[in-house]
Design an enzyme around this catalytic site. Sequence first.
Site, PDB file in Angstrom:
ATOM      1  CG  ASP A  47      -1.985  -1.082   1.167  1.00 23.87           C
ATOM      2  OD1 ASP A  47      -2.352  -1.491   0.052  1.00 23.87           O
ATOM      3  OD2 ASP A  47      -2.435  -1.523   2.239  1.00 23.87           O
ATOM      4  CE1 TYR A 108       3.973  -6.297   3.590  1.00 25.07           C
ATOM      5  CE2 TYR A 108       3.144  -8.553   3.591  1.00 25.07           C
ATOM      6  CZ  TYR A 108       3.319  -7.328   2.956  1.00 25.07           C
ATOM      7  OH  TYR A 108       2.835  -7.164   1.679  1.00 25.07           O
TER       8      TYR A 108
END
Length: 255
Positions: A47, A108
Site C-alpha cells: 500500500d 512482514y
Amino acid sequence: MHLSYCGAPFHGWQEQPNAASVQSTLQDAMSLLARTPVKVTGAGRTDTGVNARMMVAHFDLPEPLPEGGEDGYVRRLNAMTGRDIAVRSVRRVADSAHARFDATSRTYRYFAVTAKSPFLHRLAWQAPYSLDYDAMNAAAAMMLGRRDFTSFSKLHTDTATNICDLREARWEQESPGLMTFTITADRFLRNMVRAIVGTLAEVGRGKIPPEAVMDIIARKDRCAAGTSMPGHALYLWDITYPYYRPDASEFVTAL
C-alpha cells in the site's frame, strides 16, 4: 528481479493513473532500456507508503540479456529508477515462473519505537503510550492458523476468499525503545497487517483483553478490529518459493 524500496514517495506498488508507483517507475525505466513496453509483475501489492526490504518481480524482455549481462542491466536500471528503489539482482527463470502465484509465504515486519527518536520516526511508528508485550504476544499467538481474516481486510476488495494461513506472529524487543512485530502467512489481504498491529496495540494498551481477538476474527467485520496503523513503519521483509530462496545477503537491514 529482486529489489528493495522506500515506500514514502509512492502510492503503493501497483500502477495507477496520475500517481507515482513502484511498478510504474520500474516499467518506465525498463521500457526505455528495451525500447518497447515491458510489464512487471510483483510478488505482492504494498500500500501507499509501505516499504519493501525484499520484493520479487518477474518480467519478459523482447530479447535475452547477453551472457553475463545481468550486472550491467542492473546498473543501468538503478541509474534510472531514483534513490528510493534499489534493484539488487536480475536472473533468468523458467517461462512458467510467477513472482506472485508461486510464492509460498510472505513475511512482514512492523517497527515501533517507545522512546522519542529524531532519527527513527520516519522509519517506525512512534508509540505515544507504553505497551504490554506479553499481552500482545498472547493475543498474536491466538490468531495463528488457517482462518477467515475478513475483520482485518480493507473493504470492497476483489479477492475470491479472505482465508489466510497465519504461520507466525510475534513481538520482539530489539533494543531499548525499539520493538518489531513479525508476521508470516501464505498470503495477506489488503491492509491486513496494519489492522492486526492496530488491534494488538489496543491489547497492549489494556483496552481489550488478549482473548478478544478471537471474537474479532469470528465477527468478520472490519469495524470490530483496531485502527489501521501508519504505513511508513511496515516492511515487506521476506518471500519464499518452492524452487528457490532469494539470497538474503542482497538485502540491507531496514533499521
